[in-house]
Design a protein around this motif. Structure first.
Motif, PDB file in Angstrom:
ATOM      1  N   UNK A 107      -2.857 -29.984 -16.292  1.00  0.00           N
ATOM      2  CA  UNK A 107      -2.016 -28.818 -16.561  1.00  0.00           C
ATOM      3  C   UNK A 107      -2.599 -27.598 -15.874  1.00  0.00           C
ATOM      4  N   UNK A 108      -1.719 -26.631 -15.639  1.00  0.00           N
ATOM      5  CA  UNK A 108      -2.123 -25.357 -15.046  1.00  0.00           C
ATOM      6  C   UNK A 108      -1.303 -24.252 -15.699  1.00  0.00           C
ATOM      7  N   UNK A 109      -1.967 -23.144 -15.952  1.00  0.00           N
ATOM      8  CA  UNK A 109      -1.284 -21.946 -16.427  1.00  0.00           C
ATOM      9  C   UNK A 109      -1.612 -20.843 -15.435  1.00  0.00           C
ATOM     10  N   UNK A 110      -0.567 -20.185 -14.949  1.00  0.00           N
ATOM     11  CA  UNK A 110      -0.722 -19.133 -13.950  1.00  0.00           C
ATOM     12  C   UNK A 110      -0.121 -17.847 -14.510  1.00  0.00           C
ATOM     13  N   UNK A 111      -0.901 -16.789 -14.422  1.00  0.00           N
ATOM     14  CA  UNK A 111      -0.427 -15.465 -14.806  1.00  0.00           C
ATOM     15  C   UNK A 111      -0.370 -14.623 -13.544  1.00  0.00           C
ATOM     16  N   UNK A 112       0.746 -13.936 -13.303  1.00  0.00           N
ATOM     17  CA  UNK A 112       0.858 -13.001 -12.195  1.00  0.00           C
ATOM     18  C   UNK A 112       1.360 -11.672 -12.747  1.00  0.00           C
ATOM     19  N   UNK A 113       0.935 -10.597 -12.123  1.00  0.00           N
ATOM     20  CA  UNK A 113       1.276  -9.286 -12.662  1.00  0.00           C
ATOM     21  C   UNK A 113       2.682  -8.833 -12.286  1.00  0.00           C
ATOM     22  N   UNK A 114       3.306  -9.516 -11.319  1.00  0.00           N
ATOM     23  CA  UNK A 114       4.651  -9.126 -10.883  1.00  0.00           C
ATOM     24  C   UNK A 114       5.388 -10.371 -10.401  1.00  0.00           C
ATOM     25  N   UNK A 115       6.467 -10.746 -11.085  1.00  0.00           N
ATOM     26  CA  UNK A 115       7.241 -11.928 -10.703  1.00  0.00           C
ATOM     27  C   UNK A 115       7.823 -11.817  -9.302  1.00  0.00           C
ATOM     28  N   UNK A 116       7.880 -10.616  -8.749  1.00  0.00           N
ATOM     29  CA  UNK A 116       8.345 -10.460  -7.373  1.00  0.00           C
ATOM     30  C   UNK A 116       7.391 -11.138  -6.384  1.00  0.00           C
ATOM     31  N   UNK A 117       6.157 -11.433  -6.822  1.00  0.00           N
ATOM     32  CA  UNK A 117       5.169 -12.092  -5.959  1.00  0.00           C
ATOM     33  C   UNK A 117       5.088 -13.597  -6.207  1.00  0.00           C
ATOM     34  N   UNK A 118       6.015 -14.123  -6.995  1.00  0.00           N
ATOM     35  CA  UNK A 118       6.024 -15.548  -7.353  1.00  0.00           C
ATOM     36  C   UNK A 118       6.015 -16.444  -6.110  1.00  0.00           C
TER      37      UNK A 118
ATOM     38  N   UNK B  19       3.699 -17.222 -15.828  1.00  0.00           N
ATOM     39  CA  UNK B  19       4.280 -16.094 -16.553  1.00  0.00           C
ATOM     40  C   UNK B  19       3.806 -14.776 -15.950  1.00  0.00           C
ATOM     41  N   UNK B  20       4.605 -13.744 -16.146  1.00  0.00           N
ATOM     42  CA  UNK B  20       4.216 -12.401 -15.748  1.00  0.00           C
ATOM     43  C   UNK B  20       3.445 -11.767 -16.899  1.00  0.00           C
ATOM     44  N   UNK B  21       2.304 -11.177 -16.564  1.00  0.00           N
ATOM     45  CA  UNK B  21       1.468 -10.564 -17.597  1.00  0.00           C
ATOM     46  C   UNK B  21       0.577  -9.495 -16.980  1.00  0.00           C
ATOM     47  N   UNK B  22       0.190  -8.549 -17.795  1.00  0.00           N
ATOM     48  CA  UNK B  22      -0.813  -7.569 -17.390  1.00  0.00           C
ATOM     49  C   UNK B  22      -2.173  -8.243 -17.525  1.00  0.00           C
ATOM     50  N   UNK B  23      -2.994  -8.189 -16.469  1.00  0.00           N
ATOM     51  CA  UNK B  23      -4.307  -8.826 -16.507  1.00  0.00           C
ATOM     52  C   UNK B  23      -5.377  -7.825 -16.933  1.00  0.00           C
ATOM     53  N   UNK B  24      -6.585  -8.314 -17.144  1.00  0.00           N
ATOM     54  CA  UNK B  24      -7.659  -7.509 -17.724  1.00  0.00           C
ATOM     55  C   UNK B  24      -8.105  -6.338 -16.854  1.00  0.00           C
ATOM     56  N   UNK B  25      -7.950  -6.458 -15.532  1.00  0.00           N
ATOM     57  CA  UNK B  25      -8.372  -5.387 -14.626  1.00  0.00           C
ATOM     58  C   UNK B  25      -7.316  -5.224 -13.536  1.00  0.00           C
TER      59      UNK B  25
ATOM     60  N   UNK C  46      -3.499 -12.115 -10.007  1.00  0.00           N
ATOM     61  CA  UNK C  46      -3.268 -13.536 -10.301  1.00  0.00           C
ATOM     62  C   UNK C  46      -4.441 -14.041 -11.138  1.00  0.00           C
ATOM     63  N   UNK C  47      -4.135 -14.900 -12.098  1.00  0.00           N
ATOM     64  CA  UNK C  47      -5.166 -15.610 -12.850  1.00  0.00           C
ATOM     65  C   UNK C  47      -4.661 -17.028 -13.068  1.00  0.00           C
ATOM     66  N   UNK C  48      -5.545 -18.009 -12.907  1.00  0.00           N
ATOM     67  CA  UNK C  48      -5.143 -19.412 -13.044  1.00  0.00           C
ATOM     68  C   UNK C  48      -6.167 -20.148 -13.890  1.00  0.00           C
ATOM     69  N   UNK C  49      -5.679 -20.911 -14.869  1.00  0.00           N
ATOM     70  CA  UNK C  49      -6.526 -21.791 -15.689  1.00  0.00           C
ATOM     71  C   UNK C  49      -5.974 -23.201 -15.564  1.00  0.00           C
ATOM     72  N   UNK C  50      -6.861 -24.191 -15.488  1.00  0.00           N
ATOM     73  CA  UNK C  50      -6.421 -25.584 -15.391  1.00  0.00           C
ATOM     74  C   UNK C  50      -7.202 -26.472 -16.344  1.00  0.00           C
ATOM     75  N   UNK C  51      -6.597 -27.611 -16.647  1.00  0.00           N
ATOM     76  CA  UNK C  51      -7.248 -28.700 -17.359  1.00  0.00           C
ATOM     77  C   UNK C  51      -7.115 -29.916 -16.453  1.00  0.00           C
ATOM     78  N   UNK C  52      -8.201 -30.669 -16.334  1.00  0.00           N
ATOM     79  CA  UNK C  52      -8.187 -31.854 -15.470  1.00  0.00           C
ATOM     80  C   UNK C  52      -8.889 -33.013 -16.153  1.00  0.00           C
ATOM     81  N   UNK C  53      -8.582 -34.193 -15.707  1.00  0.00           N
ATOM     82  CA  UNK C  53      -9.308 -35.378 -16.137  1.00  0.00           C
ATOM     83  C   UNK C  53     -10.575 -35.520 -15.302  1.00  0.00           C
ATOM     84  N   UNK C  54     -11.544 -36.222 -15.837  1.00  0.00           N
ATOM     85  CA  UNK C  54     -12.796 -36.440 -15.114  1.00  0.00           C
ATOM     86  C   UNK C  54     -12.801 -37.869 -14.585  1.00  0.00           C
TER      87      UNK C  54
END
Length: 117
Positions: free
Chosen positions: A65-76, A98-104, A109-117
């Motif tokens: 799985x991957x979750x991606x946060x971007x600050x502006x959907x215009x940059x999708x 999803x569009x979201x305000x990030x920490x700085x 863009x911010x991306x988090x993933x889960x993977x199998x080993x």
């Protein structure tokens, strides 16, 4: 009992945690490209994800799985051009973006993933 392996441990979070046959990455931002374009930030983040997955003994072909946060959907589309060039064909994960305000403000863009080993 399954051991827990933590990678790049910091005072607030670990950049990756391996538990059993899974690796969980913290949300990654473009540490080497703050303030750059969405494409450059995405490319930097994906390279960092490759590095962390390798340290955990896996790679992007095992993404679950991957979750991606971007600050502006215009940059999708700009973000997706880098994602599509990077992701392993036939091994695409479940994904949310999803569009979201990030920490700085220098990060778009911010991306988090889960993977199998």
């Amino acid at each position: 009992m399954t051991d827990i392996k933590r990678i790049d441990v910091g005072p607030r979070m670990s950049q990756a945690v391996v538990y059993g046959n899974l690796v969980f990455l913290a949300g990654q931002v473009a540490q080497r490209a703050p303030g750059a374009s969405v494409a450059e930030q995405t490319k930097d983040i994906l390279a960092r994800i490759d590095e962390l997955l390798a340290q955990a003994g896996t790679d992007k072909t095992k993404l679950l799985s991957a979750t991606i946060w971007i600050t502006d959907m215009a940059t999708f589309n700009e973000m997706n051009s880098e994602w599509d060039a990077w992701v392993s064909p036939g091994n695409t994960p479940g994904r949310a973006c999803v569009e979201a305000k990030l920490a700085a403000p220098q990060y778009t863009v911010e991306i988090a993933v889960v993977a199998g080993v």
